[in-house]
Design a protein around this motif. Structure first.
Motif: not given
Length: 129
Positions: A22-46
């Motif tokens: 539950t502590s793993c975070t995924c960004s919801i926008d490219d602007d916030w990638d640096h503040m998350a473990d996983i980027s929205i782009r990586d998630l979308a691709t996966t």
């Protein structure tokens, strides 16, 4: 509702496989990638979806309390920047299994009571004669 579309399920499956739960975070926008473990782009691709579709699935999962937004305060108020799994999201398969079992039990009881009620007139006719 315990019906879940394939995309939402893929997001949950991907997030539940991450090592820090539950502590793993995924960004919801490219602007916030640096503040998350996983980027929205990586998630979308996966999960084989566009970022927009992924974001709407994320909103659905938040509504279902399976994930929660991580927010930061800004001049415009608190804004969501990423999300993480809730306890329910991390264990969603167990919870789904539970609701299916409960539904099955309700159906069974409904059937039993229905059968009992259906036999009452017949039983009464036996008693009356």
């Amino acid at each position: 509702g315990n019906y879940m579309d394939k995309l939402s399920k893929s997001i949950l499956d991907f997030m539940t496989k991450q090592p820090n739960g539950t502590s793993c975070t995924c960004s919801i926008d490219d602007d916030w990638d640096h503040m998350a473990d996983i980027s929205i782009r990586d998630l979308a691709t996966t999960v084989n979806a566009s970022e927009d579709d992924t974001k709407s699935a994320i909103a659905y999962l938040v509504d279902e309390h399976l994930i929660e937004y991580n927010r930061i305060g800004s001049k415009a108020g608190s804004i969501p920047i990423s999300f993480h799994l809730t306890h329910k999201g991390l264990h969603y398969k167990e919870f789904q299994h539970l609701t299916k079992k409960e539904q099955w039990q309700e159906r069974l009881w409904g059937f039993i009571f229905g059968a009992i009620i259906a036999t009452i007139p017949w039983l009464l006719s036996l008693i009356i004669h």
